[in-house]
Scaffold this motif. Structure first.
Motif, PDB file in Angstrom:
ATOM      1  N   ASP A   1       0.832  -1.197   0.000  1.00 48.39           N
ATOM      2  CA  ASP A   1       0.000   0.000   0.000  1.00 48.39           C
ATOM      3  C   ASP A   1       0.873   1.255   0.000  1.00 48.39           C
ATOM      4  OD1 ASP A   1      -1.579   2.281   1.195  1.00 48.39           O
ATOM      5  OD2 ASP A   1      -3.163   0.767   1.137  1.00 48.39           O
ATOM      6  N   TYR A   2       0.586   2.168  -0.904  1.00 46.52           N
ATOM      7  CA  TYR A   2       1.453   3.332  -1.080  1.00 46.52           C
ATOM      8  C   TYR A   2       1.535   4.219   0.160  1.00 46.52           C
ATOM      9  CZ  TYR A   2      -2.842   6.044  -1.985  1.00 46.52           C
ATOM     10  OH  TYR A   2      -4.068   6.656  -1.882  1.00 46.52           O
ATOM     11  N   ARG A   3       0.491   4.260   0.966  1.00 47.85           N
ATOM     12  CA  ARG A   3       0.527   5.092   2.177  1.00 47.85           C
ATOM     13  C   ARG A   3       1.577   4.567   3.160  1.00 47.85           C
ATOM     14  NH1 ARG A   3      -4.276   3.416   0.744  1.00 47.85           N
ATOM     15  NH2 ARG A   3      -5.839   4.865  -0.061  1.00 47.85           N
ATOM     16  N   ASP A   4       1.630   3.254   3.304  1.00 51.87           N
ATOM     17  CA  ASP A   4       2.633   2.655   4.191  1.00 51.87           C
ATOM     18  C   ASP A   4       4.036   2.826   3.625  1.00 51.87           C
ATOM     19  OD1 ASP A   4       0.544   1.913   5.797  1.00 51.87           O
ATOM     20  OD2 ASP A   4       0.619  -0.224   5.288  1.00 51.87           O
ATOM     21  N   VAL A   5       4.153   2.753   2.297  1.00 52.13           N
ATOM     22  CA  VAL A   5       5.461   2.949   1.656  1.00 52.13           C
ATOM     23  C   VAL A   5       5.936   4.384   1.857  1.00 52.13           C
ATOM     24  CG1 VAL A   5       6.681   3.034  -0.551  1.00 52.13           C
ATOM     25  CG2 VAL A   5       5.185   1.104  -0.030  1.00 52.13           C
ATOM     26  N   VAL A   6       5.044   5.349   1.686  1.00 54.41           N
ATOM     27  CA  VAL A   6       5.404   6.760   1.877  1.00 54.41           C
ATOM     28  C   VAL A   6       5.907   6.978   3.300  1.00 54.41           C
ATOM     29  CG1 VAL A   6       4.466   9.099   2.064  1.00 54.41           C
ATOM     30  CG2 VAL A   6       3.892   7.673   0.091  1.00 54.41           C
ATOM     31  N   ARG A   7       5.175   6.503   4.271  1.00 54.52           N
ATOM     32  CA  ARG A   7       5.579   6.653   5.675  1.00 54.52           C
ATOM     33  C   ARG A   7       6.948   6.029   5.917  1.00 54.52           C
ATOM     34  NH1 ARG A   7       5.385   3.326  10.122  1.00 54.52           N
ATOM     35  NH2 ARG A   7       5.191   4.341  12.169  1.00 54.52           N
ATOM     36  N   SER A   8       7.153   4.817   5.423  1.00 56.55           N
ATOM     37  CA  SER A   8       8.416   4.114   5.629  1.00 56.55           C
ATOM     38  C   SER A   8       9.566   4.803   4.901  1.00 56.55           C
ATOM     39  CB  SER A   8       8.277   2.665   5.142  1.00 56.55           C
ATOM     40  OG  SER A   8       9.474   1.960   5.319  1.00 56.55           O
ATOM     41  N   ASN A   9       9.301   5.275   3.684  1.00 57.48           N
ATOM     42  CA  ASN A   9      10.312   5.955   2.868  1.00 57.48           C
ATOM     43  C   ASN A   9      10.852   7.188   3.592  1.00 57.48           C
ATOM     44  OD1 ASN A   9      11.606   7.677   0.959  1.00 57.48           O
ATOM     45  ND2 ASN A   9      10.422   6.814  -0.724  1.00 57.48           N
ATOM     46  N   LEU A  10       9.948   8.051   4.045  1.00 58.92           N
ATOM     47  CA  LEU A  10      10.371   9.314   4.658  1.00 58.92           C
ATOM     48  C   LEU A  10      11.007   9.095   6.027  1.00 58.92           C
ATOM     49  CD1 LEU A  10       7.393  11.625   3.606  1.00 58.92           C
ATOM     50  CD2 LEU A  10       9.544  11.160   2.403  1.00 58.92           C
TER      51      LEU A  10
ATOM     52  N   THR B   1       3.777  17.968  -1.776  1.00 59.66           N
ATOM     53  CA  THR B   1       4.465  17.888  -0.494  1.00 59.66           C
ATOM     54  C   THR B   1       5.466  16.746  -0.564  1.00 59.66           C
ATOM     55  OG1 THR B   1       2.873  16.313   0.407  1.00 59.66           O
ATOM     56  CG2 THR B   1       2.366  18.673   0.681  1.00 59.66           C
ATOM     57  N   GLU B   2       6.241  16.570   0.509  1.00 62.81           N
ATOM     58  CA  GLU B   2       7.169  15.441   0.546  1.00 62.81           C
ATOM     59  C   GLU B   2       6.410  14.116   0.423  1.00 62.81           C
ATOM     60  OE1 GLU B   2      10.307  15.273   0.344  1.00 62.81           O
ATOM     61  OE2 GLU B   2      10.904  17.353   0.660  1.00 62.81           O
ATOM     62  N   ALA B   3       5.276  14.019   1.116  1.00 63.53           N
ATOM     63  CA  ALA B   3       4.483  12.787   1.047  1.00 63.53           C
ATOM     64  C   ALA B   3       3.920  12.579  -0.359  1.00 63.53           C
ATOM     65  CB  ALA B   3       3.353  12.828   2.070  1.00 63.53           C
ATOM     66  N   ASP B   4       3.440  13.654  -0.989  1.00 66.83           N
ATOM     67  CA  ASP B   4       2.959  13.547  -2.367  1.00 66.83           C
ATOM     68  C   ASP B   4       4.072  13.050  -3.293  1.00 66.83           C
ATOM     69  OD1 ASP B   4       0.485  14.604  -1.594  1.00 66.83           O
ATOM     70  OD2 ASP B   4       1.042  16.660  -2.157  1.00 66.83           O
ATOM     71  N   ALA B   5       5.245  13.631  -3.128  1.00 64.84           N
ATOM     72  CA  ALA B   5       6.382  13.271  -3.985  1.00 64.84           C
ATOM     73  C   ALA B   5       6.742  11.798  -3.818  1.00 64.84           C
ATOM     74  CB  ALA B   5       7.581  14.163  -3.670  1.00 64.84           C
ATOM     75  N   ALA B   6       6.761  11.317  -2.565  1.00 65.88           N
ATOM     76  CA  ALA B   6       7.084   9.912  -2.306  1.00 65.88           C
ATOM     77  C   ALA B   6       6.020   8.990  -2.881  1.00 65.88           C
ATOM     78  CB  ALA B   6       7.247   9.677  -0.805  1.00 65.88           C
ATOM     79  N   ALA B   7       4.757   9.424  -2.805  1.00 67.50           N
ATOM     80  CA  ALA B   7       3.673   8.621  -3.376  1.00 67.50           C
ATOM     81  C   ALA B   7       3.785   8.567  -4.896  1.00 67.50           C
ATOM     82  CB  ALA B   7       2.323   9.202  -2.960  1.00 67.50           C
ATOM     83  N   LEU B   8       4.128   9.674  -5.530  1.00 72.64           N
ATOM     84  CA  LEU B   8       4.292   9.691  -6.986  1.00 72.64           C
ATOM     85  C   LEU B   8       5.464   8.831  -7.423  1.00 72.64           C
ATOM     86  CD1 LEU B   8       3.520  13.458  -7.651  1.00 72.64           C
ATOM     87  CD2 LEU B   8       2.145  11.493  -8.397  1.00 72.64           C
TER      88      LEU B   8
END
Length: 249
Positions: free
Chosen positions: A92-101, A144-151
């Protein structure tokens, strides 16, 4: 040989560590003797012929490579290595974004997105279609940073479909959320898929499912979320097709 591919923070390290617990496997992480010494970060693979020569005398039952930054070259690697299979991990991209940042720093989303959009020689943007780049650019005006990580997650996973890997019997989709619920059964299925009929030797693995859903509250712009939701649906549908009674699972 088994390749572990997909987007960073999707459970690929977890899978490689699980497979490395079996002494009959030889696992090469992202940085290894197979890495190209010309690459500043040591993440790109050596030329395929060089990799093949270095693995020529390897007698492990299962050779595992995790060349994540080469996911855009999946077909070339599958065609270049005899009896090669690949696992594409997704999460799930939301979990990936959180983990990435959390893992790479709060500004990593912008760094990845900037390289993806502006440097076609960088692995992040290599081989991405113009359609993908257009959709990424148009998703949100000021990410945002989260938007960028999701993209970034979106773009990397488009490569699965851009290379028509959903129709390639040499490629197995593995959802992070399914794997962490039953790692023994999933590991056995992956080893069988890779051609190793001996199955895993461990009865259990130290794998936690606590991070599933941890990113549910990450704020993502509506346009970015719509794009990522569409991709997540496609991935899940492709996995459902593979998971039919005739498939590995």
């Amino acid at each position: 040989m088994l390749l572990i591919l997909g987007c960073q923070r999707s459970g690929t390290t977890m899978l490689s560590e699980v497979l490395s617990q079996d002494p009959r496997s030889d696992v090469f992480p992202e940085k290894s003797a197979l890495s190209d010494p010309q690459d500043t970060h040591g993440l790109r693979l050596r030329p395929l012929e060089d990799v093949k020569a270095r693995l020529e005398r390897n007698t492990a039952d299962l050779i595992v490579l995790k060349p994540l930054v080469e996911s855009q070259n999946a077909r070339a690697m599958l065609d270049g290595f005899p009896q090669c299979r690949a696992v594409w991990m997704f999460r799930d991209y939301r979990d990936v974004v959180r983990s990435n940042l959390r893992m790479f720093g709060e500004d990593n989303g912008r760094r990845d997105l900037s390289a993806l959009l502006n440097d076609r020689n960088d692995w992040r943007g290599e081989n991405l279609s113009e359609e993908t780049l257009r959709r990424v650019r148009e998703a949100v005006e000021e990410p945002t940073e989260a938007d960028a990580a999701a993209l970034f997650w979106y773009a990397r996973n488009t490569l699965f479909f851009q290379q028509a890997l959903e129709d390639d019997p040499r490629v197995l989709l593995v959802p992070y959320e399914i794997f962490v619920q039953n790692p023994k059964a999933e590991t056995d299925a992956i080893r069988r898929f890779a051609g190793d009929q001996s199955l895993a030797t461990a009865d259990r693995y130290h794998v936690s499912s606590k991070s599933v859903g941890a990113g549910r509250d990450v704020a993502i712009a509506p346009g970015v979320a719509a794009l990522c939701d569409e991709m997540l649906t496609r991935l899940n549908q492709a996995w459902d097709t593979q998971s039919a009674p005739t498939a590995v699972h």
